[in-house]
Design a protein around this motif. Structure first.
Motif, short mmCIF file in Angstrom:
data_model
loop_
_atom_site.label_atom_id
_atom_site.label_comp_id
_atom_site.label_asym_id
_atom_site.label_seq_id
_atom_site.Cartn_x
_atom_site.Cartn_y
_atom_site.Cartn_z
N ALA A 59 0.83 -1.21 0.00
CA ALA A 59 0.00 0.00 0.00
C ALA A 59 0.87 1.27 0.00
O ALA A 59 1.99 1.27 0.50
CB ALA A 59 -0.91 -0.01 1.22
N ILE A 60 0.31 2.33 -0.56
CA ILE A 60 1.01 3.61 -0.69
C ILE A 60 0.15 4.70 -0.05
O ILE A 60 -1.06 4.73 -0.25
CB ILE A 60 1.20 3.96 -2.20
CG1 ILE A 60 2.04 2.91 -2.92
CG2 ILE A 60 1.79 5.36 -2.41
CD1 ILE A 60 3.51 2.96 -2.62
N GLU A 61 0.78 5.57 0.72
CA GLU A 61 0.08 6.70 1.31
C GLU A 61 -0.32 7.66 0.18
O GLU A 61 0.55 8.13 -0.56
CB GLU A 61 1.03 7.41 2.28
CG GLU A 61 0.37 7.94 3.53
CD GLU A 61 -0.30 9.27 3.31
OE1 GLU A 61 -1.32 9.49 3.95
OE2 GLU A 61 0.18 10.10 2.52
N GLN A 62 -1.63 7.90 0.03
CA GLN A 62 -2.05 8.61 -1.18
C GLN A 62 -1.59 10.06 -1.24
O GLN A 62 -1.37 10.60 -2.32
CB GLN A 62 -3.56 8.54 -1.37
CG GLN A 62 -4.34 9.32 -0.34
CD GLN A 62 -5.84 9.16 -0.55
OE1 GLN A 62 -6.36 8.05 -0.52
NE2 GLN A 62 -6.52 10.26 -0.75
N ASP A 63 -1.40 10.71 -0.08
CA ASP A 63 -1.02 12.12 -0.11
C ASP A 63 0.44 12.32 -0.48
O ASP A 63 0.80 13.28 -1.15
CB ASP A 63 -1.27 12.77 1.26
CG ASP A 63 -2.75 12.78 1.59
OD1 ASP A 63 -3.54 13.15 0.71
OD2 ASP A 63 -3.11 12.39 2.71
N THR A 64 1.31 11.43 0.02
CA THR A 64 2.75 11.66 -0.18
C THR A 64 3.41 10.55 -1.00
O THR A 64 4.62 10.61 -1.25
CB THR A 64 3.46 11.76 1.19
OG1 THR A 64 3.10 10.60 1.94
CG2 THR A 64 3.06 13.00 1.94
N THR A 66 4.21 7.64 -0.14
CA THR A 66 5.23 6.85 0.58
C THR A 66 4.62 5.51 0.99
O THR A 66 3.40 5.41 1.19
CB THR A 66 5.74 7.59 1.84
OG1 THR A 66 4.60 8.08 2.55
CG2 THR A 66 6.63 8.75 1.49
N PRO A 67 5.46 4.46 1.13
CA PRO A 67 4.93 3.14 1.48
C PRO A 67 4.39 3.11 2.91
O PRO A 67 4.98 3.69 3.82
CB PRO A 67 6.15 2.21 1.37
CG PRO A 67 7.21 3.00 0.71
CD PRO A 67 6.91 4.44 0.92
N ILE A 68 3.28 2.44 3.08
CA ILE A 68 2.70 2.26 4.41
C ILE A 68 2.32 0.79 4.57
O ILE A 68 2.33 0.04 3.59
CB ILE A 68 1.41 3.10 4.63
CG1 ILE A 68 0.39 2.83 3.51
CG2 ILE A 68 1.72 4.58 4.74
CD1 ILE A 68 -0.98 3.37 3.80
N ALA A 69 2.01 0.41 5.79
CA ALA A 69 1.44 -0.92 6.03
C ALA A 69 -0.05 -0.69 6.30
O ALA A 69 -0.41 -0.01 7.26
CB ALA A 69 2.11 -1.57 7.23
N GLY A 94 9.75 -0.23 10.01
CA GLY A 94 9.80 1.23 9.95
C GLY A 94 8.65 1.90 9.22
O GLY A 94 8.63 3.12 9.08
N ARG A 95 7.69 1.10 8.73
CA ARG A 95 6.57 1.73 8.02
C ARG A 95 5.49 2.16 9.01
O ARG A 95 5.26 1.48 10.00
CB ARG A 95 5.88 0.71 7.10
CG ARG A 95 6.65 0.45 5.86
CD ARG A 95 6.00 -0.72 5.16
NE ARG A 95 6.97 -1.26 4.25
CZ ARG A 95 6.81 -1.27 2.92
NH1 ARG A 95 5.71 -0.84 2.39
NH2 ARG A 95 7.75 -1.75 2.16
N PRO A 96 4.77 3.25 8.70
CA PRO A 96 3.60 3.56 9.53
C PRO A 96 2.52 2.51 9.32
O PRO A 96 2.38 1.98 8.20
CB PRO A 96 3.14 4.91 9.00
CG PRO A 96 3.94 5.24 7.82
CD PRO A 96 5.00 4.21 7.62
N LEU A 97 1.79 2.20 10.38
CA LEU A 97 0.67 1.25 10.26
C LEU A 97 -0.62 2.07 10.19
O LEU A 97 -0.86 2.93 11.04
CB LEU A 97 0.66 0.31 11.46
CG LEU A 97 -0.45 -0.74 11.51
CD1 LEU A 97 -0.39 -1.67 10.30
CD2 LEU A 97 -0.36 -1.58 12.79
N VAL A 98 -1.44 1.80 9.17
CA VAL A 98 -2.70 2.53 8.99
C VAL A 98 -3.84 1.53 9.11
O VAL A 98 -3.84 0.49 8.44
CB VAL A 98 -2.72 3.25 7.62
CG1 VAL A 98 -4.08 3.87 7.37
CG2 VAL A 98 -1.65 4.33 7.58
#
Ligand SMILES: CC(C)(COP(=O)(O)OP(=O)(O)OC[C@H]1O[C@@H](n2cnc3c(N)ncnc32)[C@H](O)[C@@H]1OP(=O)(O)O)[C@@H](O)C(=O)NCCC(=O)NCCS
Length: 286
Positions: A59-64, A66-69, A94-98
């Motif tokens: 998954a990718i953070e739509q605003d920036t 960047t890779p997220i979980a 090291g990824r943010p968890l959403v």
């Protein structure tokens, strides 16, 4: 393979998925989940079938960008989940968890908050109905010649749409937004549709960007009003006159996503335009 079996069973038993905003979409969402599992795309799983957390690291953070979980599934009593959330740290690399929470899941949201998550984004929805709109404004389709004005306006107001705690990311956010707007296809065959609000003198006051799907659902991808015209009902006009236009084309369901830091937009959506909060995304930074 073993994980695949019980994850498949879990999908087959689920009555709700975060991406499923209407009961009639459940079957389709379930099929999408099953085909994701069959495709061999990898999930990271903590725990096992009696209690687990599984997330998607593609998954990718739509605003920036960047890779997220992105949490894909969870199961088990809340006290097990607390432990699983602690265990997940090592595997997150090291990824943010959403993660998602439906608005009625107060115990889950309290747990998330106690574990260092913060509200990231609201999802709002409504069934479409004919609306009366302010006759002082006109709605017209966006044209290629609007692209420069649209991009300048979007960049001038985008600081208000940043996700919470991302102020330092403004530069990256603006670059990513500009790239998206410059290559965005809103021609007649695109799923995107750009609408412009004008006053009687033909001055462009704001824009609404929609994504229309084949399931009678239209999503507000972005909306922006020239700051010198804020508070004059332009956003209300854009959203509600677009609703009339969408109803004429057979659409039934309206959805939107709003940064949890954007109180003004949330107010306009829920208090003025009749949307209801449906779910929230929560995020924990590494
Ligand atoms: C959000 C935005 C589109 C609203 O546009 P707008 O044309 O000013 O909105 P409207 O004039 O239709 O509605 C504003 C109303 O909200 C009220 N309002 C705004 N924020 C409020 C708040 N936090 N609490 C109470 N009322 C609020 C205004 O007073 C006005 O109410 P009224 O019509 O009852 O007097 C505009 O501020 C904007 O472009 N923001 C930056 C981009 C953005 O945030 N986009 C949303 C992405 S999801």
């Amino acid at each position: 393979m073993k994980d695949l079996d019980w994850l498949t069973q879990w999908v087959n038993k689920q009555e709700k998925f975060p991406e499923c905003l209407r009961p009639q979409d459940l079957k389709r969402c379930r099929e999408q989940r099953l085909s994701f599992l069959r495709s061999g795309q990898k999930l990271t799983v903590v725990g096992q079938e009696t209690s687990f957390l599984a997330w998607d690291t593609s998954a990718i953070e739509q605003d920036t960008q960047t890779p997220i979980a992105l949490l894909w599934g969870r199961h088990g009593a809340l006290n097990c989940l607390e432990q699983l959330l602690c265990d997940s740290d090592q595997k997150l690399a090291g990824r943010p968890l959403v993660v998602s929470a439906f608005v009625h899941q107060t115990a889950w949201m309290e747990l998330l908050q106690s574990q260092g998550f913060y509200a990231l984004r609201h999802f709002v929805t409504k069934d479409m109905r004919p609306q009366s709109v302010d006759p002082a404004y006109l709605l017209r389709p966006g044209k290629e010649s609007d692209r420069a004005t649209l991009s300048a306006l979007a960049l001038s107001v985008c600081v208000h749409t940043l996700p919470p705690h991302q102020e330092s990311e403004l530069g990256r956010y603006r670059r990513s937004l500009l790239q998206t707007l410059l290559k965005l296809d809103y021609g007649p065959k695109s799923e995107y549709e750009l609408l412009i609000a004008e006053d009687k003198q033909g001055e462009s006051l704001g824009y609404l960007l929609l994504r229309c799907d084949a399931h009678k659902t239209a999503a507000v991808v972005d909306i922006g009003v020239d700051k010198s015209h804020w508070g004059e009902g332009v956003a209300q006009f854009l959203v509600l006159s677009a609703e009339n236009h969408l109803i004429e084309r057979g659409f039934e369901f309206y959805v939107g996503e709003i940064s949890a830091a954007n109180r003004r937009s949330f107010y306009v959506a829920t208090e003025i335009c009749g949307f209801s909060p449906n779910r929230q995304l929560w995020r924990r930074d590494p």
